[in-house]
Design an enzyme around this catalytic site. Structure first.
Site, PDB file in Angstrom:
ATOM      1  N   HIS A 162     -15.603  -0.307  -7.918  1.00 13.23           N
ATOM      2  CA  HIS A 162     -16.836  -0.495  -8.707  1.00 13.23           C
ATOM      3  C   HIS A 162     -16.590  -0.408 -10.209  1.00 13.23           C
ATOM      4  CE1 HIS A 162     -19.909  -0.274  -5.418  1.00 13.23           C
ATOM      5  NE2 HIS A 162     -18.831   0.140  -4.773  1.00 13.23           N
ATOM      6  N   ASP A 370     -17.658  -0.734 -18.934  1.00 15.81           N
ATOM      7  CA  ASP A 370     -18.445  -0.456 -17.727  1.00 15.81           C
ATOM      8  C   ASP A 370     -18.075  -1.507 -16.684  1.00 15.81           C
ATOM      9  OD1 ASP A 370     -20.409   0.612 -16.051  1.00 15.81           O
ATOM     10  OD2 ASP A 370     -21.894   0.738 -17.646  1.00 15.81           O
TER      11      ASP A 370
HETATM   12  P1  ADP Z   1     -23.063   4.088 -13.241  1.00 13.75           P
HETATM   13  O1  ADP Z   1     -22.655   3.547 -11.922  1.00 13.75           O
HETATM   14  O2  ADP Z   1     -21.926   4.280 -14.181  1.00 13.75           O
HETATM   15  O3  ADP Z   1     -23.895   5.319 -13.158  1.00 13.75           O
HETATM   16  P2  ADP Z   1     -25.005   1.870 -13.475  1.00 13.75           P
HETATM   17  O4  ADP Z   1     -25.834   1.436 -14.645  1.00 13.75           O
HETATM   18  O5  ADP Z   1     -24.283   0.766 -12.800  1.00 13.75           O
HETATM   19  O6  ADP Z   1     -24.024   3.009 -13.990  1.00 13.75           O
HETATM   20  O7  ADP Z   1     -25.914   2.547 -12.390  1.00 13.75           O
HETATM   21  C1  ADP Z   1     -26.744   3.621 -12.685  1.00 13.75           C
HETATM   22  C2  ADP Z   1     -27.765   3.760 -11.567  1.00 13.75           C
HETATM   23  O8  ADP Z   1     -28.313   5.069 -11.643  1.00 13.75           O
HETATM   24  C3  ADP Z   1     -28.912   2.773 -11.702  1.00 13.75           C
HETATM   25  O9  ADP Z   1     -29.297   2.305 -10.433  1.00 13.75           O
HETATM   26  C4  ADP Z   1     -30.019   3.617 -12.335  1.00 13.75           C
HETATM   27  O10 ADP Z   1     -31.319   3.228 -11.978  1.00 13.75           O
HETATM   28  C5  ADP Z   1     -29.712   4.991 -11.795  1.00 13.75           C
HETATM   29  N1  ADP Z   1     -30.149   5.989 -12.780  1.00 13.75           N
HETATM   30  C6  ADP Z   1     -29.829   6.052 -14.084  1.00 13.75           C
HETATM   31  N2  ADP Z   1     -30.464   7.058 -14.697  1.00 13.75           N
HETATM   32  C7  ADP Z   1     -31.209   7.642 -13.761  1.00 13.75           C
HETATM   33  C8  ADP Z   1     -32.116   8.744 -13.780  1.00 13.75           C
HETATM   34  N3  ADP Z   1     -32.377   9.457 -14.882  1.00 13.75           N
HETATM   35  N4  ADP Z   1     -32.682   9.056 -12.623  1.00 13.75           N
HETATM   36  C9  ADP Z   1     -32.423   8.354 -11.497  1.00 13.75           C
HETATM   37  N5  ADP Z   1     -31.596   7.321 -11.427  1.00 13.75           N
HETATM   38  C10 ADP Z   1     -30.989   6.954 -12.543  1.00 13.75           C
HETATM   39  O1  F6P Z   2     -19.210   3.405 -10.059  1.00 20.58           O
HETATM   40  C1  F6P Z   2     -19.054   4.513 -10.822  1.00 20.58           C
HETATM   41  C2  F6P Z   2     -19.392   5.839 -10.163  1.00 20.58           C
HETATM   42  O2  F6P Z   2     -18.351   6.751 -10.144  1.00 20.58           O
HETATM   43  C3  F6P Z   2     -19.861   5.684  -8.764  1.00 20.58           C
HETATM   44  O3  F6P Z   2     -18.846   5.835  -7.820  1.00 20.58           O
HETATM   45  C4  F6P Z   2     -20.930   6.698  -8.690  1.00 20.58           C
HETATM   46  O4  F6P Z   2     -21.994   6.214  -7.959  1.00 20.58           O
HETATM   47  C5  F6P Z   2     -21.426   6.872 -10.101  1.00 20.58           C
HETATM   48  O5  F6P Z   2     -20.412   6.458 -10.922  1.00 20.58           O
HETATM   49  C6  F6P Z   2     -21.923   8.279 -10.349  1.00 20.58           C
HETATM   50  O6  F6P Z   2     -20.888   9.198 -10.458  1.00 20.58           O
HETATM   51  P1  F6P Z   2     -20.789  10.564  -9.673  1.00 20.58           P
HETATM   52  O7  F6P Z   2     -20.778  10.240  -8.228  1.00 20.58           O
HETATM   53  O8  F6P Z   2     -19.533  11.177 -10.169  1.00 20.58           O
HETATM   54  O9  F6P Z   2     -22.009  11.349 -10.038  1.00 20.58           O
END
Ligand code: ADP
Ligand code: F6P
Length: 478
Positions: A162, A370
């Site tokens: 991912h 990212d």
């Molecule tokens: P990462 O995988 O690095 O966390 P992404 O932007 O791909 O970044 O995904 C983040 C996910 O987490 C999204 O589906 C978003 O809606 C969710 N998310 C981000 N902030 C919050 C929050 N404060 N509460 C709940 N879900 C969140």
């Molecule tokens: O894709 C990035 C990632 O490490 C995912 O595996 C995971 O859903 C997300 O970031 C959140 O990280 P963590 O599981 O360490 O809270």
């Protein structure tokens, strides 16, 4: 032991245990891209998800979510430190994100990483039917494909990364580089977010293990390992239907009133992570206020930063810096009852996130690197009326697909300031054209399309993809 024909193996389950106000254990959907993406396709699929439920000590038994069975994995305190906080999130995570923070190479962590990967492989081997497909996720579990192949040669094994997969110049720094590549080569199909990552992987497999082949098929150990790019996505129909709910619309109207009815709203939503460029955007916003190019009476920013990996030193330091900067900005530019920035260090449920997305005139997504960034896609899905502007970092995987966003290099703070102003002042007709084009793209390339594309490339027959729920029709298609 109940077995499944489709098994997903990921570090985390889609649920996190979370202390309820009365101290009882309460399960909540985990924030983070992987959980968001896979939860959407698996909640109605006969499959088993093997993963950690957060916390340490014995894993609690968990009920099924619809047709999805959960196989919780336990971690000890030492494993949590060595495997998750250590090797996965202090070595691999920073290295894979362009080393924007210095990766730590601690020899003690490798053993925990290997041991936990072995346990995950054993659990997957237990719950997989003969000939089942096992889909292993992300950088936490790079050794699982090979370990699982040794235990269960009958399985069809997929692996999906991912996060970004770095070029050899960076990856070659890793002390255990050969073992990590060998681990991934245990899969039949290794998927990435971008073509470039598949190319990096093929180069490394050749350089470190003498594997031959091209970017899409690597010959290793008498087998062919297929590779390819499968950009992950979101459940567009879910976000659209949430956004159309009366509760969400009322909530968005209320938020607007609370924030200042005639103010433009800038919004950012991230895990509190140093890869997300939160400090860069705060600097840009603060300088725009300082220079008088945006005024408190016309503008407000909302920064949602959900706590993440809180025991890892870099994350604690980042939180202190961000909170200090938010305090400084409000101290210098805010007024009583009228802050320049609202900072929310809390998880939100999906409906409240949808309301926030609907409230934002400009969504500011500025990661320094990212793999994809699903928040950018969620914002587009929530803008059913084709209003709003997306400012998006060139260094997010999503930028390759959302070329109608206001693309920006977040390291260039002056460029970021100009781009924010352009987005704030854009002609509504231009914004509507951009938003419609981006919505059309994500509607065609949603999470269901992603899972179908990956699983069809894995089994070549479409048989696996038939497990998936029927795609809900997007409102844009009705
Ligand atoms: P990462 O995988 O690095 O966390 P992404 O932007 O791909 O970044 O995904 C983040 C996910 O987490 C999204 O589906 C978003 O809606 C969710 N998310 C981000 N902030 C919050 C929050 N404060 N509460 C709940 N879900 C969140
Ligand atoms: O894709 C990035 C990632 O490490 C995912 O595996 C995971 O859903 C997300 O970031 C959140 O990280 P963590 O599981 O360490 O809270």
């Amino acid at each position: 032991m109940r077995q499944s024909s489709l098994v997903v193996v990921a570090n985390r389950l889609p649920l996190d245990d979370n202390a309820a106000p009365d101290g009882a254990c309460e399960w909540r959907r985990s924030p983070g891209g992987l959980a968001s993406a896979l939860h959407a396709i698996l909640e109605q699929t006969p499959a088993t998800w093997v993963g950690w439920g957060g916390g340490v000590g014995p894993a609690p038994a968990l009920p099924d979510i619809g047709t999805l069975r959960l196989r919780p994995m336990s971690l000890t305190e030492d494993e949590l430190r060595g495997y998750y906080e250590g090797f996965a999130n202090s070595t691999l995570w920073p290295l894979y994100h362009d080393a924007v923070e210095q990766p730590v190479f601690d020899r003690g962590w490798w053993e925990a990483y290997r041991k936990v990967n072995r346990r995950f492989a054993e659990a997957a081997a237990e719950v997989a039917e003969p000939g089942a497909a096992v889909w292993v996720q992300d950088y936490h579990l790079q050794l699982v494909p090979q370990l699982l192949r040794e235990l269960r040669p009958d399985l069809l094994i997929g692996f999906f990364m991912h996060v970004p997969f770095p070029p050899p110049e960076l990856f070659m720094q890793l002390p255990r580089r050969g073992e990590l590549i060998r681990g991934m080569l245990g899969a039949d199909l290794v998927g990435f977010q971008r073509e470039q990552a598949a190319h990096n992987f093929a180069q490394l497999a050749g350089k470190l293990l003498g594997a031959e082949g091209a970017d899409d098929a690597i010959h290793f150990d008498g087998r062919i390992v297929h590779t390819g790019a499968f950009p992950v996505s979101i459940d567009v129909a879910e976000m659209e239907s949430l956004s159309a709910r009366p509760y969400v619309r009322n909530q968005a109207r209320q938020l607007r009133r609370d924030l200042g009815a005639h103010k433009k709203v800038l919004l950012s939503v991230d895990r509190l992570d140093y890869t997300k460029g939160i400090e860069h955007r705060l600097t840009a916003y603060s300088e725009l206020l300082r220079d008088g190019r945006v005024k408190l009476r016309d503008m407000v920013m909302v920064q949602v930063a959900v706590p993440s990996r809180e025991r890892v030193g870099n994350y604690r330091g980042l939180r202190e810096r961000i909170e200090g900067e938010v305090g400084r900005i409000n101290g210098e530019y805010g007024r009583v009852g009228e802050p320049a920035i609202h900072y929310l260090n809390q998880p939100f449920d999906r409906a409240d996130l949808a309301a926030l997305y609907q409230t934002a005139d400009v969504m500011v997504v500025t990661p320094l690197r990212d793999g994809m960034n699903l928040v950018a896609k969620e914002y587009v899905a929530a803008r059913g009326d084709d209003t709003g502007a997306l400012v998006l970092s060139e260094f997010a995987g999503a930028a390759a697909e959302l070329s109608d966003a206001f693309l920006v290099n977040p390291h260039d703070v002056d460029g970021l300031k100009e781009t924010l102003l352009r987005a704030l002042d854009a002609d509504p007709a231009d914004l509507a054209r951009r938003m419609a084009a981006m919505r059309a793209h994500i509607t065609d390339h949603d999470i269901h399309a992603w899972a179908r594309a990956y699983l069809t490339a894995l089994d070549h027959t479409g048989g696996l993809a038939r497990h998936l729920p029927r795609q809900r029709r997007s409102l844009a298609r009705r």
